[in-house]
Design a protein around this motif. Structure first.
Motif, PDB file in Angstrom:
ATOM      1  N   LYS A   3    -117.066  84.240  -7.677  1.00  0.00           N
ATOM      2  CA  LYS A   3    -118.011  83.350  -8.326  1.00  0.00           C
ATOM      3  C   LYS A   3    -118.892  84.145  -9.266  1.00  0.00           C
ATOM      4  CE  LYS A   3    -118.618  79.301  -6.794  1.00  0.00           C
ATOM      5  NZ  LYS A   3    -118.308  78.103  -7.485  1.00  0.00           N
ATOM      6  N   THR A   9    -121.711  82.341 -16.766  1.00  0.00           N
ATOM      7  CA  THR A   9    -120.693  81.333 -17.080  1.00  0.00           C
ATOM      8  C   THR A   9    -121.106  80.490 -18.287  1.00  0.00           C
ATOM      9  OG1 THR A   9    -121.630  79.759 -15.501  1.00  0.00           O
ATOM     10  CG2 THR A   9    -119.877  81.205 -14.712  1.00  0.00           C
ATOM     11  N   CYS A  13    -119.057  80.272 -21.957  1.00  0.00           N
ATOM     12  CA  CYS A  13    -118.686  79.017 -22.607  1.00  0.00           C
ATOM     13  C   CYS A  13    -119.283  78.926 -24.012  1.00  0.00           C
ATOM     14  CB  CYS A  13    -119.120  77.821 -21.766  1.00  0.00           C
ATOM     15  SG  CYS A  13    -118.056  77.544 -20.340  1.00  0.00           S
ATOM     16  N   HIS A  18    -113.676  79.533 -22.444  1.00  0.00           N
ATOM     17  CA  HIS A  18    -113.704  78.447 -21.467  1.00  0.00           C
ATOM     18  C   HIS A  18    -112.672  78.680 -20.368  1.00  0.00           C
ATOM     19  CE1 HIS A  18    -116.374  75.903 -23.874  1.00  0.00           C
ATOM     20  NE2 HIS A  18    -115.708  76.344 -24.924  1.00  0.00           N
ATOM     21  N   ASP A  19    -112.831  77.977 -19.269  1.00  0.00           N
ATOM     22  CA  ASP A  19    -111.894  78.009 -18.148  1.00  0.00           C
ATOM     23  C   ASP A  19    -111.229  76.632 -18.093  1.00  0.00           C
ATOM     24  OD1 ASP A  19    -110.532  78.687 -15.849  1.00  0.00           O
ATOM     25  OD2 ASP A  19    -112.231  78.288 -14.528  1.00  0.00           O
ATOM     26  N   ARG A  21    -108.542  73.494 -17.640  1.00  0.00           N
ATOM     27  CA  ARG A  21    -107.527  72.911 -16.765  1.00  0.00           C
ATOM     28  C   ARG A  21    -106.924  71.739 -17.518  1.00  0.00           C
ATOM     29  NH1 ARG A  21    -109.235  68.371 -13.148  1.00  0.00           N
ATOM     30  NH2 ARG A  21    -111.229  67.716 -13.983  1.00  0.00           N
ATOM     31  N   GLU A  39    -109.758  70.287 -20.094  1.00  0.00           N
ATOM     32  CA  GLU A  39    -111.185  70.204 -19.804  1.00  0.00           C
ATOM     33  C   GLU A  39    -111.648  71.529 -19.208  1.00  0.00           C
ATOM     34  OE1 GLU A  39    -114.216  67.290 -17.385  1.00  0.00           O
ATOM     35  OE2 GLU A  39    -112.218  67.607 -16.575  1.00  0.00           O
ATOM     36  N   CYS A  40    -112.802  72.000 -19.635  1.00  0.00           N
ATOM     37  CA  CYS A  40    -113.368  73.242 -19.102  1.00  0.00           C
ATOM     38  C   CYS A  40    -113.956  72.958 -17.719  1.00  0.00           C
ATOM     39  CB  CYS A  40    -114.445  73.787 -20.033  1.00  0.00           C
ATOM     40  SG  CYS A  40    -115.217  75.302 -19.428  1.00  0.00           S
ATOM     41  N   ARG A  41    -113.626  73.817 -16.768  1.00  0.00           N
ATOM     42  CA  ARG A  41    -114.130  73.641 -15.404  1.00  0.00           C
ATOM     43  C   ARG A  41    -115.607  73.969 -15.284  1.00  0.00           C
ATOM     44  NH1 ARG A  41    -109.010  76.765 -12.931  1.00  0.00           N
ATOM     45  NH2 ARG A  41    -107.557  75.038 -13.083  1.00  0.00           N
ATOM     46  N   ARG A  42    -116.109  74.814 -16.185  1.00  0.00           N
ATOM     47  CA  ARG A  42    -117.505  75.254 -16.088  1.00  0.00           C
ATOM     48  C   ARG A  42    -118.465  74.317 -16.796  1.00  0.00           C
ATOM     49  NH1 ARG A  42    -115.436  81.141 -16.863  1.00  0.00           N
ATOM     50  NH2 ARG A  42    -115.355  80.555 -19.044  1.00  0.00           N
ATOM     51  N   GLY A  44    -117.448  71.377 -18.806  1.00  0.00           N
ATOM     52  CA  GLY A  44    -117.014  69.990 -18.874  1.00  0.00           C
ATOM     53  C   GLY A  44    -116.574  69.519 -20.242  1.00  0.00           C
ATOM     54  N   THR A  46    -114.197  68.578 -23.254  1.00  0.00           N
ATOM     55  CA  THR A  46    -112.817  68.118 -23.300  1.00  0.00           C
ATOM     56  C   THR A  46    -112.278  68.308 -24.699  1.00  0.00           C
ATOM     57  OG1 THR A  46    -113.348  66.450 -21.644  1.00  0.00           O
ATOM     58  CG2 THR A  46    -111.314  66.138 -22.869  1.00  0.00           C
TER      59      THR A  46
END
Length: 51
Positions: A3, A9, A13, A18-19, A21, A39-42, A44, A46
């Motif tokens: 983490k 984080t 971004c 970005h991370d 998914r 969409e970025c997990r950190r 949001g 899109t």
């Protein structure tokens, strides 16, 4: 996966790292090929990109 601190984080971004998914994929033929929505997990955000 470790983490990372919240401040780090958000900085990543902001810099464009970005991370992502994958949310959905649409396959196609021709010049366009396939399109996927991510969409970025950190943060949001899109985005749509070519696969």
């Amino acid at each position: 996966m470790t983490k990372l601190p919240l401040l780090l984080t958000r900085l990543l971004c902001r810099l464009g790292f970005h991370d992502f998914r994958v949310i959905s994929k649409q396959f196609g033929f021709g010049a366009k090929g396939g399109v996927e929505t991510v969409e970025c997990r950190r943060c949001g955000v899109t985005m749509t990109r070519q696969a």
